[in-house]
Design a protein around this motif. Structure first.
Motif, PDB file in Angstrom:
ATOM      1  N   UNK A   1      57.895  86.662 -37.181  1.00 22.10           N
ATOM      2  CA  UNK A   1      56.876  86.917 -38.317  1.00 22.10           C
ATOM      3  C   UNK A   1      57.129  85.818 -39.243  1.00 22.10           C
ATOM      4  N   UNK A   2      57.050  84.752 -39.566  1.00 19.98           N
ATOM      5  CA  UNK A   2      57.439  83.514 -40.221  1.00 19.98           C
ATOM      6  C   UNK A   2      56.223  83.164 -40.655  1.00 19.98           C
ATOM      7  N   UNK A   3      54.903  84.204 -40.792  1.00 22.93           N
ATOM      8  CA  UNK A   3      52.892  83.732 -41.643  1.00 22.93           C
ATOM      9  C   UNK A   3      53.716  83.073 -42.661  1.00 22.93           C
ATOM     10  N   UNK A   4      54.197  84.481 -43.391  1.00 23.61           N
ATOM     11  CA  UNK A   4      54.384  84.139 -44.768  1.00 23.61           C
ATOM     12  C   UNK A   4      55.414  82.760 -45.328  1.00 23.61           C
TER      13      UNK A   4
ATOM     14  N   UNK B   1      53.024  79.788 -44.864  1.00 20.72           N
ATOM     15  CA  UNK B   1      52.211  79.492 -45.710  1.00 20.72           C
ATOM     16  C   UNK B   1      52.454  79.225 -46.565  1.00 20.72           C
ATOM     17  N   UNK B   2      53.632  79.669 -47.564  1.00 20.98           N
ATOM     18  CA  UNK B   2      54.985  78.476 -49.010  1.00 20.98           C
ATOM     19  C   UNK B   2      55.234  77.250 -48.113  1.00 20.98           C
ATOM     20  N   UNK B   3      55.340  76.958 -47.035  1.00 21.92           N
ATOM     21  CA  UNK B   3      55.323  75.802 -47.160  1.00 21.92           C
ATOM     22  C   UNK B   3      54.629  74.438 -46.981  1.00 21.92           C
TER      23      UNK B   3
ATOM     24  N   UNK C   1      51.425  70.990 -50.309  1.00 26.80           N
ATOM     25  CA  UNK C   1      50.083  70.415 -50.955  1.00 26.80           C
ATOM     26  C   UNK C   1      50.082  69.668 -51.851  1.00 26.80           C
ATOM     27  N   UNK C   2      51.025  70.541 -52.893  1.00 31.68           N
ATOM     28  CA  UNK C   2      51.284  70.529 -54.038  1.00 31.68           C
ATOM     29  C   UNK C   2      51.938  69.407 -54.252  1.00 31.68           C
ATOM     30  N   UNK C   3      53.160  69.866 -54.004  1.00 31.94           N
ATOM     31  CA  UNK C   3      53.591  68.289 -53.903  1.00 31.94           C
ATOM     32  C   UNK C   3      53.411  66.384 -54.265  1.00 31.94           C
ATOM     33  N   UNK C   4      52.353  66.364 -52.411  1.00 34.30           N
ATOM     34  CA  UNK C   4      51.634  65.563 -52.310  1.00 34.30           C
ATOM     35  C   UNK C   4      50.894  65.191 -52.933  1.00 34.30           C
ATOM     36  N   UNK C   5      49.440  66.695 -54.018  1.00 30.78           N
ATOM     37  CA  UNK C   5      49.099  66.488 -54.724  1.00 30.78           C
ATOM     38  C   UNK C   5      49.870  65.334 -55.945  1.00 30.78           C
ATOM     39  N   UNK C   6      50.899  66.061 -56.247  1.00 27.86           N
ATOM     40  CA  UNK C   6      51.632  65.566 -57.416  1.00 27.86           C
ATOM     41  C   UNK C   6      52.151  64.173 -56.888  1.00 27.86           C
ATOM     42  N   UNK C   7      52.049  63.541 -55.526  1.00 26.70           N
ATOM     43  CA  UNK C   7      51.936  62.104 -55.271  1.00 26.70           C
ATOM     44  C   UNK C   7      50.875  61.655 -55.722  1.00 26.70           C
ATOM     45  N   UNK C   8      49.289  61.896 -55.031  1.00 26.91           N
ATOM     46  CA  UNK C   8      48.423  61.156 -54.647  1.00 26.91           C
ATOM     47  C   UNK C   8      47.790  61.061 -56.220  1.00 26.91           C
ATOM     48  N   UNK C   9      48.599  62.022 -56.877  1.00 31.81           N
ATOM     49  CA  UNK C   9      48.255  61.308 -58.381  1.00 31.81           C
ATOM     50  C   UNK C   9      48.330  60.917 -59.247  1.00 31.81           C
ATOM     51  N   UNK C  10      50.587  60.324 -58.656  1.00 32.37           N
ATOM     52  CA  UNK C  10      50.216  59.458 -59.682  1.00 32.37           C
ATOM     53  C   UNK C  10      50.356  58.170 -58.476  1.00 32.37           C
TER      54      UNK C  10
END
Length: 473
Positions: free
Chosen positions: A61-64, A67-69, A74-83
């Motif tokens: 049961x590694x679903x959580x 989801x965290x990964x 998403x947050x990491x690559x959103x930062x790259x897209x913004x930069x």
């Protein structure tokens, strides 16, 4: 007396506790009577069990964690897209994409090349009909089929090499179209030959069988097969009851959205990395080469995943439009624990064609199964190299060598990487393997075009005005 009762009761509780915790006496002990042991459920709180994240645990049961990964990515690559947007601005321009597809002088050599492919398909059908009318023997017809297929392979290559007006995108689509057509026509003639040999063995049903066989050699059957999302021919494909318009529109919308995202990744993310370099990968220093490759890993991987999803949508769109029933286009390659399992599940139509028309035929000719698998793999690696190198007019064997390196890793390290470790190795090679090698080809092609544009002599205003004056007079 009271102290004796307390000692007796405590000793009895300890003995009962031992019997409760013991594995043998626990099965024979009666826990239904709470009056005798009111604290029976509190006596034992430990048992033999592994940690959830240990290798011996059967916990899944590694679903959580997944989801965290996903959120972290998403947050990491959103930062790259913004930069990237802050540094380069908005770079997405559809006109640039059309510039790689639209050809000069409206000659459309790639379109003419694709339309000329009907000649090879009609020749294959005429050869099959000639065999049914006893105008050609099996051996002569087979030689003519191979000649037709050989010309089919050489014709687009010669046009792409010697036609400067053909665009890069047109060369890619033309070569892909001819490659698929060649595999389909080979399966068409080979399968019809198998049917013909099977009918020849039934001499008592000769006339009826021959008539039934002739009914299948039609333009309708041939072109249905050429348009169907499969590489292997057979009589009577399984069909779905009807065309579902909602599914058709859904797949079409998927293709439009995915293409737009792919264009955005190429122009907004990959092209700025290409613009920072002025020399090819083979001429770079090792540190510079590693820096560019690390920067290209993430966008190349996303582009490769989107290409897979685009292929999924396109094949299902064609299958829905033609009511083609067999839609097993890929397996669960994302769960593959070995590279060999990934190759077998990544592209089911191609794998099925190779097994049916190459592997099986080699084994029939007394080639060992392991050697037959090796030959099939080397053929597929050479085909991938051919599909990328020829339209870009650059052959460096990077894709072929990368796939051979993957084969060596799969053979020598398969006993060391199994289960989750093997799946991690598969994903590592998807990040750093052939998709990245394909991107290096496009990098060098982009750099060569950029250098040619810089060194191209510019036209002075006086020269252009004089040319206009001369045209007017």
């Amino acid at each position: 007396m009271a102290s004796m009762r307390k000692r007796f009761s405590s000793s009895s509780v300890e003995e009962d506790g031992i019997s409760l915790c013991g594995s043998t006496s626990f099965s024979t002990f009666d826990l239904t009577s709470e009056e005798e042991h009111p604290y029976a459920s509190l006596l034992c709180c430990h048992s033999i069990q592994d940690s959830l994240l240990s290798s011996n645990s059967s916990f899944t049961g590694y679903r959580g964690i997944l989801n965290w990964i996903i959120i972290l990515l998403v947050l990491t690559h959103a930062h790259l897209f913004l930069e990237n947007f802050i540094q380069h601005g908005f770079l997405i321009d559809v006109k640039k994409v059309l510039g790689h597809l639209i050809e000069d002088n409206c000659n459309w050599p790639s379109v003419i090349l694709i339309l000329a492919a009907n000649t090879f398909a009609l020749i294959a059908l005429l050869l099959e009909r000639s065999q049914e009318k006893a105008m050609l023997s099996l051996s002569n017809a087979h030689r003519l089929h191979l000649t037709n297929l050989g010309l089919l392979v050489l014709f687009p290559a010669a046009v792409i090499v010697h036609e400067p007006a053909m665009s890069t995108g047109g060369a890619f689509f033309s070569l892909l179209f001819y490659t698929i057509l060649g595999m389909k026509l080979y399966s068409y003639q080979e399968t019809n030959r198998w049917y013909r040999l099977a009918h020849l063995e039934k001499d008592q049903n000769g006339p009826a069988s021959q008539k039934h066989h002739n009914e299948h050699l039609t333009f309708r059957e041939l072109y249905y097969f050429l348009l169907a999302p499969t590489l292997c021919f057979q009589r009577g494909f399984p069909c779905s009851p009807k065309v579902r318009i909602n599914k058709l529109l859904h797949r079409l919308l998927e293709m439009v959205v995915v293409v737009q995202i792919m264009v955005g990744i190429v122009q907004q993310w990959i092209e700025p990395i290409f613009q920072r370099s002025e020399i090819s990968f083979s001429s770079m220093a090792i540190t510079t080469r590693v820096e560019h490759l690390v920067g290209l890993v993430a966008p190349t991987h996303f582009l490769w995943l989107l290409f897979f999803f685009l292929t999924h949508s396109y094949l299902n769109f064609c299958a829905e439009l033609l009511r083609f029933g067999d839609r097993h286009f890929y397996g669960d390659w994302w769960n593959a624990t070995t590279l060999i399992a990934f190759w077998k599940n990544w592209n089911i139509p191609f794998q099925r064609w190779c097994h049916r028309h190459i592997y099986t035929r080699l084994v029939e000719r007394n080639v060992s199964p392991s050697h037959a698998e090796l030959l099939v793999f080397l053929m597929s690696a050479a085909l991938c190299e051919y599909m990328i190198a020829l339209p870009l007019h650059s052959c460096r064997l990077w894709i072929f060598l990368m796939m051979v390196f993957e084969l060596l890793v799969a053979v020598f390290l398969q006993n060391y990487f199994q289960g989750n470790y093997g799946n991690g190795l598969v994903w590592l090679f998807l990040l750093l393997g052939p998709p990245l090698a394909v991107t290096t080809y496009f990098h060098d092609h982009y750099v060569s075009l950029h250098i040619n544009r810089q060194h191209r002599p510019s036209q002075s205003p006086l020269t252009s005005e004089r040319r206009v004056f001369l045209q007017l007079h």
